[in-house]
Design an enzyme around this catalytic site. Sequence first.
Site, PDB file in Angstrom:
ATOM      1  N   GLY A  14      20.031  67.560  -5.336  1.00  0.00           N
ATOM      2  CA  GLY A  14      20.198  68.309  -4.013  1.00  0.00           C
ATOM      3  C   GLY A  14      21.153  67.814  -3.359  1.00  0.00           C
ATOM      4  N   LYS A 183       6.990  69.489  13.673  1.00  0.00           N
ATOM      5  CA  LYS A 183       8.432  69.851  13.170  1.00  0.00           C
ATOM      6  C   LYS A 183       8.681  71.242  13.015  1.00  0.00           C
ATOM      7  CE  LYS A 183      12.759  68.834  11.996  1.00  0.00           C
ATOM      8  NZ  LYS A 183      13.277  69.775  10.942  1.00  0.00           N
TER       9      LYS A 183
END
Length: 303
Positions: A14, A183
């Site tokens: 990625g 988060k």
Amino acid sequence: MNQLASTGPVAVIGAGAIGLSLASALARTGRPITVCGGRTPIDHIEITEDGVPQSRPVRHVTDPAAIAEHTTAVVAVKAHHTPTAADWLRALARPEVTVLVAQNGVEHRERVLPYVGPARIVPSVVYLNVERTQPGHAILRRVGTHDVAVPDDADGVALAAELNAGGIRTSTEADFTTVAWAKLLTNITANPLTALTGRRAEVMRDPEIERIGRRIMAEAVEVGRADGAVLTDEHIDRAMHWLQHVPEGSTTSMREDRLAGRPLEHDALTGAVARAAERHGIDVPANRFVLALLSAIEPEVTA
């Protein structure tokens, strides 16, 4: 016990904005970088911070067999693209391999475990705001005091030491569940609301958008508590303050994907809240409304 003293190559699955940033940091420590797959071959990565570009050479491979001897990997594909990286992940399914999962959400282990099996999985929370400008190139913006958080187990501590040495400010967390859910509060507001409005992060300073964002977060705090996270209303205030004070021009990956007509990552974010809410019998109407809107957006191009 794997202390990651190796100077061997790191496989990066990625090579988007986050993957490039972490790869660049590990390259600074002397680690060779192997970029796995992707449509465009690249022979270097370039990260620009504060207007200053830094370039690092990389090796690009297209065959998962090429990483069969790698013992460290960074998985930074979007969460919903994980199945498309299955062959690369299976090449890492060995007990001596450490896999840093740099993806959004709170389901890191569950997402990659079916593919990497006995490998050592290190989930992470990434705070960096990074924008990929072209293949192999990205603009890095730092927010707050830390760039990445990992669990404080042996493998997390070892990876944190490497990332810190490479300039990525990495913390080790005893209560990683709470950190991940905290988060998630920012991700389930900024990502969907920028994608739906088409505006950059400054939209979070709009009073009505802030009100909606706080409602979305309040539902997630209740769900996170039920899931074992130690969350309070103060986490909502902190998350909103953080979002309203990111560097000017900051964007989100979901906004960029929406503008480019790519599939969105909503299932790993808002979908994770909805799944946890279902498990605990909690009603989350604002999150379900946002999830329905995002799910109705049809991608225009192949991811």
